[in-house]
Design a protein around this motif. Structure first.
Motif, PDB file in Angstrom:
ATOM      1  N   ALA A   1       0.967  -1.079   0.248  1.00  0.00           N
ATOM      2  CA  ALA A   1       0.247   0.504  -0.123  1.00  0.00           C
ATOM      3  C   ALA A   1       0.432   1.139  -0.478  1.00  0.00           C
ATOM      4  O   ALA A   1       0.256   2.039   0.370  1.00  0.00           O
ATOM      5  N   ARG A   2       2.113   1.271  -0.563  1.00  0.00           N
ATOM      6  CA  ARG A   2       3.013   2.235  -0.308  1.00  0.00           C
ATOM      7  C   ARG A   2       3.971   2.706  -1.152  1.00  0.00           C
ATOM      8  O   ARG A   2       4.313   1.376  -2.125  1.00  0.00           O
ATOM      9  N   SER A   3       4.750   3.412  -1.771  1.00  0.00           N
ATOM     10  CA  SER A   3       5.707   3.746  -2.879  1.00  0.00           C
ATOM     11  C   SER A   3       7.105   2.737  -2.351  1.00  0.00           C
ATOM     12  O   SER A   3       7.128   2.626  -1.107  1.00  0.00           O
ATOM     13  N   SER A   4       8.009   2.559  -3.496  1.00  0.00           N
ATOM     14  CA  SER A   4       8.606   2.005  -2.641  1.00  0.00           C
ATOM     15  C   SER A   4      10.207   3.269  -2.927  1.00  0.00           C
ATOM     16  O   SER A   4      11.141   2.843  -1.924  1.00  0.00           O
ATOM     17  N   ASN A   5       9.737   4.134  -2.658  1.00  0.00           N
ATOM     18  CA  ASN A   5      10.842   5.268  -3.152  1.00  0.00           C
ATOM     19  C   ASN A   5      10.698   6.125  -1.375  1.00  0.00           C
ATOM     20  O   ASN A   5       9.127   7.173  -1.426  1.00  0.00           O
TER      21      ASN A   5
ATOM     22  N   ARG B   1       1.236  15.561   7.086  1.00  0.00           N
ATOM     23  CA  ARG B   1       1.830  14.826   6.942  1.00  0.00           C
ATOM     24  C   ARG B   1       2.699  14.083   6.238  1.00  0.00           C
ATOM     25  O   ARG B   1       3.602  12.969   6.382  1.00  0.00           O
ATOM     26  N   ASN B   2       2.135  14.075   4.910  1.00  0.00           N
ATOM     27  CA  ASN B   2       2.595  13.837   3.405  1.00  0.00           C
ATOM     28  C   ASN B   2       2.157  14.547   2.727  1.00  0.00           C
ATOM     29  O   ASN B   2       0.965  14.538   2.128  1.00  0.00           O
ATOM     30  N   PHE B   3       3.047  15.650   2.420  1.00  0.00           N
ATOM     31  CA  PHE B   3       2.614  16.503   1.598  1.00  0.00           C
ATOM     32  C   PHE B   3       2.791  15.965  -0.243  1.00  0.00           C
ATOM     33  O   PHE B   3       2.511  16.763  -1.378  1.00  0.00           O
ATOM     34  N   LYS B   4       3.448  15.324  -0.323  1.00  0.00           N
ATOM     35  CA  LYS B   4       4.008  14.714  -1.859  1.00  0.00           C
ATOM     36  C   LYS B   4       3.099  14.166  -2.452  1.00  0.00           C
ATOM     37  O   LYS B   4       2.356  14.037  -3.792  1.00  0.00           O
ATOM     38  N   ILE B   5       2.334  13.255  -1.783  1.00  0.00           N
ATOM     39  CA  ILE B   5       1.998  12.128  -2.649  1.00  0.00           C
ATOM     40  C   ILE B   5       0.658  11.700  -1.871  1.00  0.00           C
ATOM     41  O   ILE B   5      -0.576  11.446  -2.412  1.00  0.00           O
ATOM     42  N   ASP B   6       0.264  12.147  -0.837  1.00  0.00           N
ATOM     43  CA  ASP B   6      -1.097  12.146  -0.870  1.00  0.00           C
ATOM     44  C   ASP B   6      -1.825  13.478   0.019  1.00  0.00           C
ATOM     45  O   ASP B   6      -1.701  13.163   1.892  1.00  0.00           O
ATOM     46  N   SER B   7      -1.308  14.872  -0.149  1.00  0.00           N
ATOM     47  CA  SER B   7      -1.616  15.879   0.875  1.00  0.00           C
ATOM     48  C   SER B   7      -2.911  15.596   1.622  1.00  0.00           C
ATOM     49  O   SER B   7      -4.129  15.582   0.575  1.00  0.00           O
ATOM     50  N   ASN B   8      -3.019  15.863   2.839  1.00  0.00           N
ATOM     51  CA  ASN B   8      -3.795  16.885   3.185  1.00  0.00           C
ATOM     52  C   ASN B   8      -4.190  17.554   4.656  1.00  0.00           C
ATOM     53  O   ASN B   8      -4.114  17.404   5.562  1.00  0.00           O
TER      54      ASN B   8
END
Length: 384
Positions: free
Chosen positions: A281-285, A323-330
């Motif tokens: 459920a997460r990116s490899s990077n 807390r996660n502004f690059k790929i799932d910004s909220n």
């Protein structure tokens, strides 16, 4: 190769810690101890209790958890902190500090309760070392205990950077001190920690997190201080980092009226979030999972000094945190207006009342990621 780099890096840090001990091995401290009786004990304590009432239906007042079925505890009394601590002075420059929060027993105390537990040796104003469990210097909030904060509690970014091993209570070692850069006073701290929080049996992996802080006293009269914070490390063989800037300034508006301000911003990799997700459920990077935030806290203080009432304060902290502004910004925006009454010296007694408004870019039902409006009254008593 990573293990070799970790080994060399940590051993170099340990060498920095023990070098002052070797240089000062022939000190005259034994003569001083013959004149003054040790050990000496200093006890301190803090009690904080609060009443909270939510203005948003279906939100737990304590946890902020949303309940779509409406079954939430929307108002409650709570004991936030019941701290007892002791500083034992074993010599002129050597002390041991212990601090425990007994309010943590109200839930599962695993990984809680014991907060500070460290030994500290100060050679002079330029250099000192401490080892154990402590709060690494990585911003304004890390330098202030909870009982003298200008708001109800620490910021959202303080909590999340604590989860990631940069702030809050960590286990490791640190070197600190002060010096003058020309005519400019400078304080510094360099720390190496496990990075997985307090009261842990051991580190979660072989990686360590290294952080540093430099504080510059630009103007003593107006308490203008500028701080630079930075950290690098390794978690499960992945590189992590965090950076931060902070600024304080006080302005005397009248004889008894002072405006105290704080501004702080941080950014870093959120490996805590990354490893909490399932692998599929997460990116490899890992570098794609980054957090950032900033807050501004003005506090208007009127020193009334009328009978037992020392001061009246009005503050309103604004904070932006993602807390996660690059790929799932909220992004979460929090407004915390507060009025407080101080009794005695150094917040010996304190009554605070105000609101906390949490607004998310996107609500997620049945989680803590949900808009919430909360009314708070907090009572405090401390001795030191």
């Amino acid at each position: 190769m990573n293990r070799i780099n970790n080994f060399l890096g940590f051993k170099a840090f340990l060498l920095l810690l023990i070098l002052p001990v070797l240089v000062n091995a022939q000190s005259t401290e034994s003569n001083l101890q013959s004149e003054v009786k040790y050990p000496q004990f200093k006890f301190q304590g803090l009690f904080q209790a609060r009443y909270m009432s939510g203005f948003t239906d279906g939100i737990d007042a304590t946890t902020g958890l949303h309940h779509s079925d409406g079954k939430a505890v929307e108002n409650t009394f709570d004991v936030k902190r019941m701290r007892l601590g002791v500083t034992t002075k074993l010599g002129e420059r050597f002390d041991v500090v212990v601090l425990a929060n007994f309010a943590d027993f109200k839930s599962d105390p695993k990984g809680k309760v014991l907060e500070n537990a460290f030994a500290r040796y100060t050679f002079n104003k330029n250099i000192g070392v401490l080892v154990g469990q402590f709060r690494p210097a990585f911003g304004i909030e890390e330098l202030n205990p909870a009982d003298i904060l200008k708001s109800f509690d620490y910021s959202n970014q303080y909590s999340e950077f604590g989860n990631n091993g940069w702030t809050s209570f960590q286990i490791g070692a640190s070197m600190f001190g002060s010096f003058n850069l020309g005519k400019l006073p400078v304080t510094y701290a360099v720390s190496a920690v496990n990075g997985n929080g307090k009261d842990q049996v051991s580190d979660k992996d072989n990686g360590k997190q290294y952080s540093s802080r430099f504080g510059f006293e630009l103007d003593k009269t107006h308490n203008i201080n500028f701080g630079i914070n930075g950290g690098i490390g390794e978690v499960y063989n992945n590189k992590v980092f965090a950076v931060g800037l902070d600024l304080t300034a006080d302005f005397k508006l009248a004889d008894k009226l002072i405006l105290q301000t704080q501004l702080e911003a941080k950014q870093g990799i959120n490996h805590y979030l990354y490893y909490s997700l399932a692998a599929d459920a997460r990116s490899s990077n890992l570098n794609e999972y980054q957090m950032r935030g900033a807050y501004f806290l003005p506090n208007l203080r009127y020193e009334i000094k009328y009978q037992k009432l020392t001061a009246i304060e009005f503050s309103c902290r604004y904070e932006y945190f993602d807390r996660n502004f690059k790929i799932d910004s909220n992004a979460k925006q929090t407004y915390t207006p507060m009025a407080g009454l101080e009794f005695g010296k150094g917040y010996t007694g304190r009554i605070e009342m105000g609101m906390q408004f949490d607004n998310y870019k996107r609500n997620v039902p049945n989680t803590t990621v949900y808009d919430n409006n909360l009314f708070i009254i907090q009572f405090q008593g401390r001795f030191f």
